[in-house]
Design a protein around this motif. Structure first.
Motif, PDB file in Angstrom:
ATOM      1  N   ILE A   1       0.880  -1.167   0.000  1.00  0.00           N
ATOM      2  CA  ILE A   1       0.000   0.000   0.000  1.00  0.00           C
ATOM      3  C   ILE A   1       0.916   1.214   0.000  1.00  0.00           C
ATOM      4  N   ILE A   2       0.695   2.121  -0.946  1.00  0.00           N
ATOM      5  CA  ILE A   2       1.603   3.248  -1.165  1.00  0.00           C
ATOM      6  C   ILE A   2       0.892   4.545  -0.805  1.00  0.00           C
ATOM      7  N   TYR A   3       1.599   5.386  -0.072  1.00  0.00           N
ATOM      8  CA  TYR A   3       1.089   6.710   0.303  1.00  0.00           C
ATOM      9  C   TYR A   3       2.001   7.758  -0.327  1.00  0.00           C
ATOM     10  N   LYS A   4       1.392   8.631  -1.135  1.00  0.00           N
ATOM     11  CA  LYS A   4       2.156   9.677  -1.816  1.00  0.00           C
ATOM     12  C   LYS A   4       1.465  11.018  -1.611  1.00  0.00           C
ATOM     13  N   SER A   5       2.237  12.074  -1.764  1.00  0.00           N
ATOM     14  CA  SER A   5       1.646  13.416  -1.750  1.00  0.00           C
ATOM     15  C   SER A   5       1.038  13.713  -3.114  1.00  0.00           C
ATOM     16  N   ARG A   6       0.023  14.573  -3.123  1.00  0.00           N
ATOM     17  CA  ARG A   6      -0.625  14.950  -4.370  1.00  0.00           C
ATOM     18  C   ARG A   6      -0.746  16.463  -4.456  1.00  0.00           C
ATOM     19  N   ILE A   7      -0.801  16.964  -5.674  1.00  0.00           N
ATOM     20  CA  ILE A   7      -0.932  18.414  -5.885  1.00  0.00           C
ATOM     21  C   ILE A   7      -2.272  18.877  -5.327  1.00  0.00           C
ATOM     22  N   SER A   8      -2.208  19.978  -4.587  1.00  0.00           N
ATOM     23  CA  SER A   8      -3.423  20.618  -4.028  1.00  0.00           C
ATOM     24  C   SER A   8      -4.229  19.660  -3.166  1.00  0.00           C
ATOM     25  N   ASP A   9      -3.552  18.784  -2.492  1.00  0.00           N
ATOM     26  CA  ASP A   9      -4.244  17.859  -1.597  1.00  0.00           C
ATOM     27  C   ASP A   9      -4.483  18.565  -0.261  1.00  0.00           C
ATOM     28  N   THR A  10      -5.739  18.892   0.006  1.00  0.00           N
ATOM     29  CA  THR A  10      -6.079  19.602   1.249  1.00  0.00           C
ATOM     30  C   THR A  10      -6.594  18.660   2.325  1.00  0.00           C
TER      31      THR A  10
ATOM     32  N   GLN B   1      -2.907  12.123   2.553  1.00  0.00           N
ATOM     33  CA  GLN B   1      -1.521  11.940   2.146  1.00  0.00           C
ATOM     34  C   GLN B   1      -0.659  12.976   2.862  1.00  0.00           C
ATOM     35  N   PHE B   2       0.642  12.643   2.983  1.00  0.00           N
ATOM     36  CA  PHE B   2       1.529  13.624   3.596  1.00  0.00           C
ATOM     37  C   PHE B   2       1.986  14.629   2.535  1.00  0.00           C
ATOM     38  N   LYS B   3       2.712  15.652   2.967  1.00  0.00           N
ATOM     39  CA  LYS B   3       2.894  16.837   2.136  1.00  0.00           C
ATOM     40  C   LYS B   3       4.101  16.775   1.218  1.00  0.00           C
ATOM     41  N   ASP B   4       4.917  15.753   1.334  1.00  0.00           N
ATOM     42  CA  ASP B   4       6.071  15.655   0.446  1.00  0.00           C
ATOM     43  C   ASP B   4       6.358  14.196   0.175  1.00  0.00           C
ATOM     44  N   ARG B   5       6.807  13.873  -1.043  1.00  0.00           N
ATOM     45  CA  ARG B   5       7.021  12.487  -1.436  1.00  0.00           C
ATOM     46  C   ARG B   5       8.306  11.909  -0.858  1.00  0.00           C
ATOM     47  N   ASN B   6       9.284  12.758  -0.565  1.00  0.00           N
ATOM     48  CA  ASN B   6      10.613  12.293  -0.183  1.00  0.00           C
ATOM     49  C   ASN B   6      10.753  12.275   1.333  1.00  0.00           C
ATOM     50  N   ILE B   7      10.865  11.076   1.901  1.00  0.00           N
ATOM     51  CA  ILE B   7      11.050  10.931   3.347  1.00  0.00           C
ATOM     52  C   ILE B   7      12.545  10.832   3.606  1.00  0.00           C
ATOM     53  N   ASN B   8      13.085  11.761   4.401  1.00  0.00           N
ATOM     54  CA  ASN B   8      14.537  11.857   4.566  1.00  0.00           C
ATOM     55  C   ASN B   8      15.007  11.541   5.980  1.00  0.00           C
TER      56      ASN B   8
ATOM     57  N   ARG C   1       0.938   5.886  15.814  1.00  0.00           N
ATOM     58  CA  ARG C   1       1.294   6.941  14.863  1.00  0.00           C
ATOM     59  C   ARG C   1       2.764   6.799  14.465  1.00  0.00           C
ATOM     60  N   LEU C   2       3.018   6.955  13.178  1.00  0.00           N
ATOM     61  CA  LEU C   2       4.381   6.926  12.652  1.00  0.00           C
ATOM     62  C   LEU C   2       4.850   8.357  12.412  1.00  0.00           C
TER      63      LEU C   2
ATOM     64  N   ASP D   1      -1.349   8.626  11.269  1.00  0.00           N
ATOM     65  CA  ASP D   1      -2.241   7.796  12.084  1.00  0.00           C
ATOM     66  C   ASP D   1      -2.700   6.637  11.199  1.00  0.00           C
ATOM     67  N   TYR D   2      -1.976   5.503  11.291  1.00  0.00           N
ATOM     68  CA  TYR D   2      -2.253   4.432  10.332  1.00  0.00           C
ATOM     69  C   TYR D   2      -3.538   3.677  10.637  1.00  0.00           C
ATOM     70  N   VAL D   3      -4.052   3.807  11.845  1.00  0.00           N
ATOM     71  CA  VAL D   3      -5.325   3.151  12.145  1.00  0.00           C
ATOM     72  C   VAL D   3      -6.453   3.806  11.364  1.00  0.00           C
ATOM     73  N   HIS D   4      -6.388   5.153  11.220  1.00  0.00           N
ATOM     74  CA  HIS D   4      -7.429   5.881  10.500  1.00  0.00           C
ATOM     75  C   HIS D   4      -6.961   6.367   9.137  1.00  0.00           C
ATOM     76  N   SER D   5      -5.714   6.012   8.773  1.00  0.00           N
ATOM     77  CA  SER D   5      -5.135   6.374   7.475  1.00  0.00           C
ATOM     78  C   SER D   5      -5.174   7.881   7.250  1.00  0.00           C
ATOM     79  N   LYS D   6      -4.637   8.633   8.216  1.00  0.00           N
ATOM     80  CA  LYS D   6      -4.614  10.098   8.131  1.00  0.00           C
ATOM     81  C   LYS D   6      -3.210  10.611   8.404  1.00  0.00           C
ATOM     82  N   PHE D   7      -2.774  11.575   7.567  1.00  0.00           N
ATOM     83  CA  PHE D   7      -1.486  12.243   7.752  1.00  0.00           C
ATOM     84  C   PHE D   7      -1.713  13.638   8.326  1.00  0.00           C
TER      85      PHE D   7
END
Length: 1014
Positions: free
Chosen positions: A67-76, A80-87, A97-98, A110-116
């Protein structure tokens, strides 16, 4: 998914291992569902899911699906989280929570509710989780402490000269949290921060540090160029360990993962794809090379699998648990062999080298301690021959069979002591014998199994003598696979070409006594006889046979019993209750439980090439049990050996989870399915499909599941299939339970649970059923009441009719008595008087007229009575017509004027007999009184019918009469009044000298036939 499995041989630099084993790598990349092949961090959460941080999003992995989580343009949204690159590294708090860093700041998921959620919008790199705080750093600025509950940040600025220099030395590679201190590895060395005093201290000044790891004892491991530093946090001293590279290139070690169970650490190199395993106790190390990949991160999961994140090459997984099997496959080409090492025989003497007989590759000597192989030269061609047997006899002489040749061999000096060729000794044989098995049935006396039967010979004076071929014995003159000696002179013979087995007693070199035979439809390759039971185990091409020699009954263990393959080559015993067999699908260990006779049960554990076997396919004759209990099996690519006492199962109990939920074949939940523990569904959403996962990654294809749906199933279903489907479940309350095992059959007995409630349709609900029941009761009551009412009404009508008939009979009797009886009495009296007058000659004319008048009156009364009794005369219009007819007929011969005022239209309404009779007789009586007593000239009869009343008035212009007469006597008037009042009417009479008026008024409803109320 398609996963690439690599089998790599460990390379050795500083040390040599005591044994060789095959490493099984699993390669996972974008073809398997990974979002990107550059993996910067790996984490395993508390449930067991693997998380991969890439340059193109965050990936959750259950061993099968991503299961893949990516940021998207204009995602309010928070999806999804706000940037694709986790550093940064990934950290998990107690609230599921991760936490991680991206270019957009610090986020948590919050992976139980799938919210960033974005916690900090400014750039910093998270490096540790300590109690309720996330720690992060920003070069040239300082360390940040973030409260994970209120998201308040405290900033501790650097006071270190290197961090404040604003040069390249400010670059921070990594940080860790350890107790009361924070350690940062930067280009200047090692920097410490005290969380209590908030003071920074430069511990090491070395510009070659690349990474930092906290060991389980609290010490710090620092990756550097060409080696590592071990920093003792108690003594505050550092020790450098030089690691010599496999190549001449300088190695940049950038990441590490500690295997505390083995007191070792794995270190990854960025520029060479090398992984170094360092023993922290001895400082000895060994290397693993992964296709020149650049290593970014390492992680050891809960069941001791090493996960390796690379730049551009995805993820590799390596099982680093202690090997179950040691292996020899030729790492140098074997002369004369084009297809590997086809092993046909094995022998090892104590702790010496292993002697390996092959097909088409000759005789090989392999030293386990030095891992050196040697091709043994023989003074005759052997590469094209079958080396079918290697053994030592009772005198300590090694005997090697090469084709038809038997060689007595000095293994210490590697020279031949004696030899002879069966083919030359026995000229009668057409085919060249190939020796497959050899036994010494008594000292210096031998039996040899070949493709042309059994031979016997004696070793005497340094050579074989008295060779005898049992060609005349049809039991023995066939292709023989195996000879198995049991208790001196008893031999079990296994035959090829489906000739079964034979049990013989050797009487002498030329005579055998047949004791038993059987299984003529099978090829028998090997035997094992239980030490204190009558059970003989036989290896056949159709399974492992447990044969009771006393009862001649048997039981077969095959694929239906749990074996991965039914073609069994060899049997070696740990003891009677633990048997090891080789097949075409690897090795299997049977834990045997003996009952009475062939009541035998076995728990079977299978092992394949993924556990380090030379291959899945093994060979006939390639087996040996060492004096120390070590078992050896040979196959098509080499040999395996192992001590069965030291094989330890994977004890990790995996977490069973549901990874996907489908309702009516449509996805209901996928990324949150593992955290759903209750479902409430309608009766139309009653087809449920579930995907399962066992979160142990050692050998997931061998993980098993046990599931059942309480309320629907009583027994557990055991399977390796991770799909479950229930169709058209009836409404009810259910509980889905699933347990999981790891690759070695270790079960987690604590099941994953989902309560499922399927609501019934409204017509199956209790309230609807109560409503239906109540409705049925009410309807039943109404029907019963109606039935009773009808019965009562019918009975009442019958009683009314009977009463009316009785009353009518009384009335008729009374009328007949009053009218006809009195009239006839008068006529009879007058006739009697007339008779007397006749006797006296008195004239009778007056009497006759009187009798005639009375008779006419009787006729009229009789006519009226008949009209009243006629059942057809029951309506109001018929009553009015009769009154009209009577008035006209009655006054036709009387010199009086009568005037009738009757309505033209009279409604046809059914009236009662009583009303009909009383009204008619009252009118008739009134008219008679007017004619007889009033001396009137005109009589007027008026009849009116209104909506609510019926009225008749009779008036005359006669002399009238005294009204008081009505009160004193006047039976006729009193009867008229009673008749009208009996039917609910009003009777009024007025009289004067100018005439008399009788007025009759009756409510209209009193005229009609009425039903009695119930």
């Amino acid at each position: 998914m398609n996963r690439t499995i690599f089998f790599l041989i460990i390379s050795f630099c500083a040390i040599k291992l005591s044994a060789q084993h095959i490493l099984s790598f699993q390669h996972i990349n974008v073809e398997d569902g990974l979002s990107q092949s550059s993996v910067y961090n790996i984490y395993q959460d508390s449930h067991g899911f693997m998380w991969f941080a890439t340059g193109d999003g965050l990936n959750r992995y259950d061993g099968k699906d991503f299961i893949i989580y990516k940021s998207r343009i204009s995602d309010t949204t928070a999806a999804q989280f706000k940037d694709r690159n986790i550093n940064s590294c990934i950290f998990e708090d107690k609230n599921n929570r991760l936490w991680m860093s991206t270019e957009a700041g610090i986020s948590y998921f919050d992976y139980v509710h799938s919210k960033f959620y974005n916690a900090v919008n400014s750039y910093s790199i998270a490096f540790g989780l300590d109690s309720n705080y996330i720690w992060s750093y920003a070069a040239q600025r300082g360390v940040y402490r973030l409260n994970i509950f209120n998201l308040q940040t405290v900033y501790y600025s650097f006071d270190d000269q290197w961090q404040n220099s604003k040069t390249d030395f400010c670059y921070i590679y990594k940080g860790v949290v350890s107790g009361d201190h924070i350690f940062l590895a930067d280009k200047a060395g090692l920097l410490s921060f005290n969380k209590k005093s908030f003071a920074y201290t430069r511990l090491i000044e070395n510009g070659k540090l690349n990474s930092i790891t906290v060991l389980h004892n609290g010490d710090i491991l620092l990756c550097s160029r060409d080696g590592i530093y071990l920093y003792d946090t108690t003594a505050k001293t550092a020790k450098f360990i030089f690691i010599k590279s496999i190549s001449d290139k300088q190695v940049k070690w950038v990441c590490a993962a500690e295997d505390s169970a083995a007191n070792a650490v794995y270190i990854g190199a960025q520029n060479s794809g090398a992984i170094c395993k360092l023993d922290l106790g001895t400082n000895k190390y060994e290397f693993i090379n992964i296709q020149n990949s650049s290593i970014y991160c390492l992680l050891i999961d809960h069941s001791r699998n090493l996960w390796i994140g690379t730049e551009g090459n995805g993820v590799y997984k390596l099982d680093i648990k202690s090997p179950k099997f040691y292996c020899y496959t030729p790492y140098l080409p074997v002369p004369g062999s084009d297809n590997g090492l086809m092993v046909k025989s094995i022998y090892r003497d104590s702790s010496g080298p292993v002697w390996i007989g092959s097909f088409n590759s000759g005789l090989i000597k392999y030293d386990i301690s030095t891992q050196k192989q040697q091709k043994v030269s023989l003074p005759f061609p052997s590469e094209s021959k079958l080396i079918g047997c290697i053994m030592k006899d009772s005198a300590g002489r090694m005997i090697i069979t090469v084709g038809a040749r038997l060689v007595w061999f000095d293994h210490a000096g590697e020279k031949i002591l004696s030899q002879f060729d069966l083919h030359k000794e026995i000229a009668r044989t057409i085919d060249e014998p190939q020796v497959y098995s050899l036994v010494e049935w008594k000292k210096d006396h031998y039996l040899a199994a070949t493709n042309v039967g059994v031979f016997s010979f004696k070793y005497e004076n340094g050579k074989a003598q008295k060779v005898y071929h049992f060609f005349s014995d049809t039991t023995l003159y066939s292709w023989i696979y195996n000879l198995y000696k049991w208790h001196g002179d008893t031999i079990y013979i296994g035959k090829r070409n489906r000739n079964g087995y034979a049990k013989v007693k050797v009487l002498n070199d030329t005579a055998l006594l047949l004791l038993d035979k059987g299984f003529d439809h099978l090829a028998i390759r090997n035997f094992y006889k239980c030490s204190n039971k009558d059970i003989l185990w036989m290896a056949s091409e159709k399974g492992l046979i447990a044969y009771d020699e006393r009862t001649k009954k048997y039981k077969v263990f095959d694929e239906a019993s749990g074996l991965k393959n039914s073609c069994v080559y060899a049997i070696l015993s740990e003891n009677d209750s633990s048997l090891w067999i080789s097949t075409n699908r690897g090795l299997a260990n049977l834990k045997v439980g003996y009952g009475i006779g062939t009541d035998i049960k076995a728990d079977i554990i299978s092992y394949t090439s993924k556990e380090g076997l030379q291959s899945n396919e093994f060979n006939t004759g390639a087996y040996f049990k060492g004096s120390d209990g070590t078992l050896y099996f040979g196959g098509i690519l080499g040999i395996n050996w192992f001590d069965p006492q030291k094989i330890r199962p994977n004890l990790f109990k995996p977490e069973p989870v549901v990874t996907k939920i489908f309702i009516n074949d449509k996805i209901y939940a996928y990324d949150t399915a593992a955290y759903i523990h209750s479902l409430v569904l309608s009766h139309t959403s009653n087809t449920i499909s579930l995907s399962l996962a066992s979160l142990d990654y050692t050998r997931q294809e061998n993980n098993e599941f046990a599931y059942k749906l309480d309320g629907f199933e009583k027994e557990w279903t055991y399977t390796t299939n991770n799909k479950v489907r229930y169709s058209n479940l009836p409404p009810g309350e259910y509980t889905f339970l699933v347990k999981a095992s790891n690759n070695d059959g270790i079960w987690n007995e604590d099941p994953f649970m989902i309560k499922i409630s399927i609501k019934p349709p409204y017509w199956q609900t209790w309230w609807f059923r109560m409503l239906i029941a109540l409705t049925i009761v009410i309807i039943t009551i109404v029907i019963v009441r109606y039935y009773i009412k009808q019965k009562v009404s019918t009975k009442t009508r019958l009683l009314e009719q009977q009463k009316a008939l009785y009353v009518e009979r009384l009335r008729i009797s009374k009328d007949v008595h009053d009218d006809l009886g009195s009239g006839l009495s008068k006529i009879a009296l007058m006739a009697e008087m007339a008779q007397k007058k006749v006797e006296k000659n008195i004239p009778l004319s007056k009497d006759i007229r009187h009798i005639s008048a009375i008779s006419l009156e009787l006729v009229d009364n009789m006519r009226d009575l008949i009209w009243v009794l006629n059942p057809e005369n029951t309506t109001l219009d018929q009553l009015v017509a009769r009154i009209r007819e009577y008035c006209v007929d009655y006054f036709e011969q009387i010199p009086l004027k009568i005037t009738l005022h009757f309505p033209d239209n009279v409604p046809v309404l059914r009236i009662t007999k009583e009303s009909q009779r009383n009204i008619f007789l009252t009118v008739k009586e009134a008219l008679n009184n007017s004619i007889k007593h009033a001396n009137a000239y005109e009589i007027i009869v008026s009849l009116k019918i209104c909506t609510d009343k019926f009225s008749i008035s009779i008036s005359d212009d006669g002399k009238g009469f005294d009204i008081s007469y009505l009160k004193k006597g006047g039976n006729g008037l009193r009867n008229m009044k009673q008749r009208i009042e009996s039917i609910g009417g009003v009777f009024n009479i007025q009289s004067s000298s100018k005439g008399t008026l009788i007025d009759i008024v009756i409510p209209i409803e009193r005229l009609f036939v009425r039903k009695l109320p119930l």
